[in-house]
Design a protein around this motif. Structure first.
Motif, PDB file in Angstrom:
ATOM      1  N   TYR A 206      65.976  22.716 -42.201  1.00 31.85           N
ATOM      2  CA  TYR A 206      66.636  24.085 -42.326  1.00 31.85           C
ATOM      3  C   TYR A 206      68.283  23.631 -42.809  1.00 31.85           C
ATOM      4  O   TYR A 206      68.817  24.072 -43.585  1.00 31.85           O
ATOM      5  CB  TYR A 206      66.749  24.715 -41.024  1.00 31.85           C
ATOM      6  N   LEU A 207      68.739  22.441 -42.191  1.00 28.30           N
ATOM      7  CA  LEU A 207      69.779  21.978 -42.511  1.00 28.30           C
ATOM      8  C   LEU A 207      70.023  21.816 -43.961  1.00 28.30           C
ATOM      9  O   LEU A 207      71.163  21.785 -44.603  1.00 28.30           O
ATOM     10  CB  LEU A 207      70.202  20.781 -41.486  1.00 28.30           C
ATOM     11  N   THR A 208      69.299  20.768 -44.476  1.00 30.74           N
ATOM     12  CA  THR A 208      69.150  20.704 -45.965  1.00 30.74           C
ATOM     13  C   THR A 208      69.205  21.616 -46.778  1.00 30.74           C
ATOM     14  O   THR A 208      70.298  21.719 -47.721  1.00 30.74           O
ATOM     15  CB  THR A 208      67.934  19.668 -46.137  1.00 30.74           C
ATOM     16  N   PHE A 209      68.642  22.654 -46.483  1.00 31.83           N
ATOM     17  CA  PHE A 209      68.646  24.080 -47.163  1.00 31.83           C
ATOM     18  C   PHE A 209      69.719  24.705 -47.005  1.00 31.83           C
ATOM     19  O   PHE A 209      70.711  25.149 -47.979  1.00 31.83           O
ATOM     20  CB  PHE A 209      67.661  25.134 -46.862  1.00 31.83           C
ATOM     21  N   PHE A 210      70.388  24.754 -45.749  1.00 33.63           N
ATOM     22  CA  PHE A 210      71.830  25.331 -45.313  1.00 33.63           C
ATOM     23  C   PHE A 210      72.987  24.687 -46.034  1.00 33.63           C
ATOM     24  O   PHE A 210      73.717  25.396 -46.920  1.00 33.63           O
ATOM     25  CB  PHE A 210      72.029  24.961 -44.004  1.00 33.63           C
ATOM     26  N   GLN A 214      75.553  26.413 -48.907  1.00 38.84           N
ATOM     27  CA  GLN A 214      76.767  26.222 -48.821  1.00 38.84           C
ATOM     28  C   GLN A 214      77.466  25.779 -50.057  1.00 38.84           C
ATOM     29  O   GLN A 214      78.555  26.059 -50.398  1.00 38.84           O
ATOM     30  CB  GLN A 214      77.113  25.553 -47.543  1.00 38.84           C
ATOM     31  N   GLN A 215      76.967  24.879 -50.697  1.00 35.47           N
ATOM     32  CA  GLN A 215      77.539  24.159 -51.724  1.00 35.47           C
ATOM     33  C   GLN A 215      77.395  24.845 -53.053  1.00 35.47           C
ATOM     34  O   GLN A 215      78.470  25.202 -53.785  1.00 35.47           O
ATOM     35  CB  GLN A 215      76.975  22.813 -52.013  1.00 35.47           C
ATOM     36  N   VAL A 224      72.928  35.228 -44.031  1.00 33.81           N
ATOM     37  CA  VAL A 224      72.256  35.447 -45.029  1.00 33.81           C
ATOM     38  C   VAL A 224      71.196  34.049 -45.527  1.00 33.81           C
ATOM     39  O   VAL A 224      70.165  34.720 -45.536  1.00 33.81           O
ATOM     40  CB  VAL A 224      73.140  35.390 -46.327  1.00 33.81           C
ATOM     41  N   ILE A 225      71.807  32.882 -44.932  1.00 35.68           N
ATOM     42  CA  ILE A 225      70.702  31.895 -45.166  1.00 35.68           C
ATOM     43  C   ILE A 225      69.647  32.022 -44.126  1.00 35.68           C
ATOM     44  O   ILE A 225      68.629  31.782 -44.440  1.00 35.68           O
ATOM     45  CB  ILE A 225      71.638  30.515 -44.801  1.00 35.68           C
ATOM     46  N   THR A 361      64.835  25.315 -59.104  1.00 37.57           N
ATOM     47  CA  THR A 361      63.586  24.407 -58.520  1.00 37.57           C
ATOM     48  C   THR A 361      63.891  23.739 -57.313  1.00 37.57           C
ATOM     49  O   THR A 361      62.946  23.970 -56.448  1.00 37.57           O
ATOM     50  CB  THR A 361      63.136  23.542 -59.744  1.00 37.57           C
ATOM     51  N   SER A 362      64.744  23.241 -57.274  1.00 35.26           N
ATOM     52  CA  SER A 362      65.260  22.559 -55.967  1.00 35.26           C
ATOM     53  C   SER A 362      65.559  23.795 -54.993  1.00 35.26           C
ATOM     54  O   SER A 362      65.069  23.312 -53.623  1.00 35.26           O
ATOM     55  CB  SER A 362      66.604  21.838 -55.920  1.00 35.26           C
ATOM     56  N   PHE A 363      66.098  24.819 -55.099  1.00 33.27           N
ATOM     57  CA  PHE A 363      66.376  25.785 -54.343  1.00 33.27           C
ATOM     58  C   PHE A 363      65.098  26.416 -53.622  1.00 33.27           C
ATOM     59  O   PHE A 363      64.782  26.454 -52.449  1.00 33.27           O
ATOM     60  CB  PHE A 363      67.261  26.964 -54.843  1.00 33.27           C
TER      61      PHE A 363
END
Length: 607
Positions: A206-210, A214-215, A224-225, A361-363
């Motif tokens: 979750y933190l990696t996606f978060f 944010q970036q 929203v995340i 793709t990363s997202f």
């Protein structure tokens, strides 16, 4: 001292006064959990925050193992197994019976880089083999729970059994009693190691996606995340689903009249025993109890928060409420389809805003991993913190009963007023006296100490612990501290400076805006007073509070971050929520009309 210094410094842990009548509280806890005066300068210049999310009450001496075992395990995985780049582990201390924690962080860039070289391949192995490892995890949990359930706690007979000692060549009852205690502690520690094996990785995904979001989208709100991960099923919803099914069963069988506000479970069951339909409902109840009623009435960390299987008051209160809601035509279902549609819409729109195919793709890959692994963060709790811990405390009651039979205590629960090391000493005393035909010293030594510790805990329960101690750092890098507790340097400065005139501010945990009448609830035993459509205001929620969420219009908590229980469940029910306010339960009173803005993280007292 400058103005800036005042704004970022809380009271020194060495200057916290002992409440009147609680003198000597330190005796209850091992020396290594107390602040060390010989290291005063170092310890008071660190940052410590009150872990009221997990330990909202003063800790009985034995119950402190629930904190110690957790921090043994979380540090193991953070620092020694996965080597999370920015954090070593968590330390904890006790102040007036309350648990304060701090994160040991890594700030040196070279060390972070070295740790990253270990971290990435190890978490990669887990993510690549997640389903297999979850199966391995579940098998290990099932094995530990099965062994804990079957663990024999021997009594101390006048004469040993001939078959057991002479023919089967078993250990003597005194040795087996001490061995049972040691194994009980060992199994609890095993469960806690399993607790954190996958949990930190679920948070990590979750933190990696978060951080990516944010970036890539600086203006994207944190809620929203979280919405993009909502709409999942976990084991933690299952006990509450069983209560809803029992409410529906009572209506179908025509026995719902037995359930009325104010009636005890004994009253209800006595009436139901008088009819075939009632006995049918009781059979339905019994079929659902194992294992789903091994649900603590708290968060699983205190011996007196009994499981539903031992104390039917909370589940019967919830069933009564669900019957009323079904009669009124209110749906008890979580709006899962709506949540899934909304999360997919949001994800698709943001994915298309990314400028390159590689970024899209990363997202998509990070979001897919997060959705796959994050449900474990809530799902594991039932097995470890509720089922396993309830069994553990009940097994300790069996050990306490043996000690009570031999004059150490007035009741089996008195064992919880000894810490884990003292219990081992007391069992040695008892075993020696029983085998040698002597009088155990503990029969005289422990009763007055247990009585005094009860008095001390009662005084400590009247004291309000400060939210933090020591110096607030410029940055808090521990992702678990941020996501679970909602503790950041900015949030702590807001707590330190927040006044009633400024209103109530926290994390925008679940979107939406509603107005309603507040219901301040400080204890799980008070949730029966919550009325349909009220705004729940509380220090923190526990999974056992699940039955209250279908009734309320919004949730507000003093403690918690985006991944706290209140935030997660509010999102799953589509309710606005503001968490991590610090002081909501002090500023808001039951009966106040409030506006909860889950989009911006504010709560306004209207009247």
């Amino acid at each position: 001292m400058t103005e800036a210094r005042v704004a970022t410094t809380f009271q020194s842990p060495f200057d916290v006064p002992t409440p009147s009548g609680a003198e000597g509280w330190e005796e209850m806890y091992p020396y290594y959990l107390l602040f060390d005066p010989e290291r005063r300068e170092a310890e008071e210049h660190r940052f410590w925050f009150y872990n009221g999310m997990h330990f909202p009450e003063p800790m009985p001496a034995f119950d402190m193992i629930t904190a110690e075992s957790c921090y043994l395990s979380i540090g193991l995985y953070q620092g020694r197994v996965f080597q999370i780049p920015t954090v070593l582990g968590i330390e904890h201390r006790v102040v007036n019976g309350y648990v304060y924690i701090t994160s040991n962080e890594v700030s040196d860039p070279d060390e972070i880089a070295q740790r990253l070289e270990v971290f990435l391949p190890r978490i990669g192995f887990y993510y690549e083999n997640w389903d297999m490892l979850v199966g391995r995890w579940q098998a290990a949990v099932d094995k530990a729970i099965e062994e804990l359930t079957a663990l024999e706690v021997p009594h101390l007979p006048v004469l040993e059994d001939e078959q057991e000692l002479l023919h089967d060549h078993k250990l003597g009852s005194n040795f087996r009693l001490m061995t049972a205690y040691d194994r009980c502690i060992g199994l609890y520690n095993e469960l806690n190691q399993l607790h954190f094996e996958l949990l930190l990785l679920a948070y990590g995904a979750y933190l990696t996606f978060f951080q990516f979001c944010q970036q890539a989208f600086p203006d994207m709100g944190t809620q929203v995340i979280a919405q993009m991960v909502a709409g999942y099923d976990t084991t933690m919803f299952r006990p509450d689903d069983e209560l809803k099914a029992l409410a529906a069963s009572a209506l179908e069988l025509g026995v719902d009249g037995a359930f009325a506000q104010g009636r005890t479970p004994a009253d209800v069951l006595a009436e139901l025993e008088g009819s075939d339909a009632g006995r049918g409902w009781i059979a339905d109840l019994e079929s659902r109890k194992h294992p789903w009623f091994f649900m603590s009435t708290g968060d699983g960390f205190y011996h007196h928060h009994r499981a539903w299987v031992d104390d039917l008051r909370l589940p019967f209160t919830a069933i009564t409420g669900y019957i009323a809601q079904i009669r009124a035509g209110t749906s008890l279902d979580r709006p899962k389809d709506k949540l899934l549609a909304e999360r997919d819409r949001i994800a698709a729109e943001y994915s298309q805003l990314l400028p390159t195919p590689e970024e899209r793709t990363s997202f998509d890959e990070m979001l897919g991993l997060c959705r796959h692994v994050f449900p474990h963060a809530e799902g594991h709790k039932f097995f470890i913190e509720h089922w396993g811990t309830s069994l553990f405390f009940n097994k300790m009651r069996e050990i306490g009963a043996v000690m009570s039979e031999n004059g150490f205590f007035e009741s089996a629960d008195d064992v919880f007023y000894l810490n884990i090391h003292e219990v081992h000493e007391a069992l040695s005393d008892l075993g020696l006296a029983w085998s040698g035909g002597a009088t155990a010293r503990g029969a005289v030594y422990w009763p007055p100490r247990v009585k005094r510790r009860r008095e001390i805990l009662a005084r400590l329960a009247e004291w309000t612990p400060p939210p933090a101690l020591g110096v607030v750092p410029e940055v808090i890098n521990d992702p678990t501290v941020q996501l679970l507790w909602g503790v950041t340097a900015d949030r702590l400065r807001a707590w330190a400076n927040q006044t009633e005139d400024e209103g109530v501010h926290g994390y925008a945990a679940s979107p939406g805006v509603v107005e309603g009448v507040a219901r301040v609830v400080r204890d799980v035993n008070e949730i029966g007073a919550v009325q349909q459509g009220e705004v729940l205001v509380c220090p923190v929620t526990a999974p056992s509070w699940g039955p209250v969420f279908p009734k309320i219009a919004a949730a507000v908590s003093d403690i918690g971050g985006m991944m706290s229980h209140a935030a997660i469940v509010a999102r799953e029910y589509g309710l606005p929520a503001v968490v991590g306010t610090g002081h909501a339960t002090k500023m808001i009173k039951t009966g106040d009309r409030v506006r909860v803005d889950g989009d911006h993280g504010t709560v306004t007292i209207l009247s």
